[in-house]
Design an enzyme around this catalytic site. Sequence first.
Site, PDB file in Angstrom:
ATOM      1  N   GLY A 154       0.825  -1.194   0.000  1.00 65.32           N
ATOM      2  CA  GLY A 154       0.000   0.000   0.000  1.00 65.32           C
ATOM      3  C   GLY A 154       0.862   1.248   0.000  1.00 65.32           C
ATOM      4  O   GLY A 154       2.074   1.193   0.244  1.00 65.32           O
ATOM      5  N   CYS A 155       0.228   2.379  -0.270  1.00 69.52           N
ATOM      6  CA  CYS A 155       0.978   3.632  -0.379  1.00 69.52           C
ATOM      7  C   CYS A 155       1.504   4.112   0.973  1.00 69.52           C
ATOM      8  O   CYS A 155       2.686   4.458   1.104  1.00 69.52           O
ATOM      9  CB  CYS A 155       0.121   4.699  -1.039  1.00 69.52           C
ATOM     10  SG  CYS A 155      -1.518   4.907  -0.305  1.00 69.52           S
TER      11      CYS A 155
END
Length: 353
Positions: A154-155
């Site tokens: 994920g970011c």
Amino acid sequence: MTQGQKVSVGIVGASGYGGVQLVRLLKEHPLVELAYLGGDSSAGKPYSDLYPHLGHSINLNVEAIDLEIIASRCQVVFLGLPNGLACDLAPPLLAKGCKVLDLSADYRFTSLDTYSKWYGKERQDQAIASTAVYGLPELYREDIKNASLIGCPGCYPTASLMAISPLLKQGLIVPETTIIDAKSGTSGGGRQAKINMLLAEADSSIGAYNVAGKHRHTPEIEQICGDLAGHEVRVQFTPHLMPMVRGILSTVYATLRDPNLVRDDLITIYNAFYRASPFVKILPGGVYPQTKWACGTNLCYLGIEVDPRTDRVIVMSAIDNLVKGQSGQAVQCLNLMMGWEESLALPQMCFYP
């Protein structure tokens, strides 16, 4: 794979912001042929109907998701679907000989119980999931090279883990004191209409959300922190929405085990830790990263400081959430899987100003 053969690649779920970023990167990749774009609600439409600015360069229609067609055309498949869908598509694609890079959360976790708890879907594919490699090249480069299934991070975890990994790996901090304060632009929320993403709502305003361990990226961060530390780790993670389109700034705080460590010591340690990582830029003392510096690039800028009053280290990490935080990192993994130069076709010059 030799450095001259083109690889046929498909994207399932190409209509969102991450998807169009992936299309851009793959279209400009010299060793990739973009052979398939798949989707559900947009099936049958020219891709340029979704993104008119690409009409001059992308002459592909979005097609219905058909595993037989995908496998017949593509050696590598990127899955850019909502959480809970990739785990139904990846196993048959792998069985047909495709390499799969999943941009959702479906293959990020070593424990499917953890996944089910946070994402609300029961899974029976532990055998396949156990073969997945977490797609953070700076930590798992050699494993990625030999993988057929990648769970792309994920970011928020990408930005946060890049900041804290050297400290955990070398036992320099008390892990349980870790606090992560992260801020993201609105593109991280996707392209679908949401009230809190409207210009009138988001502009000139900053706010926290999913506070007190409620954000789904929390267990992902804790899993990798635990892997680095060698034992279970709990962190305090608070995300914020910023009135900007792209970028994440993650600021990590933790208590140093050795209060005699100074900033220059840590800068030396970070430079050594990331010496083989072309996208990590360690800033000199007193210089702190800004999200604009990373905009449009696959770079991660790290700034380091020590507060002698509190014996805490403070590490700031800036990335583009759509590139290093998503599609660019996936292409970075593709390069490693294919035996290509890790930085091939990935931008290192930002949009500025």
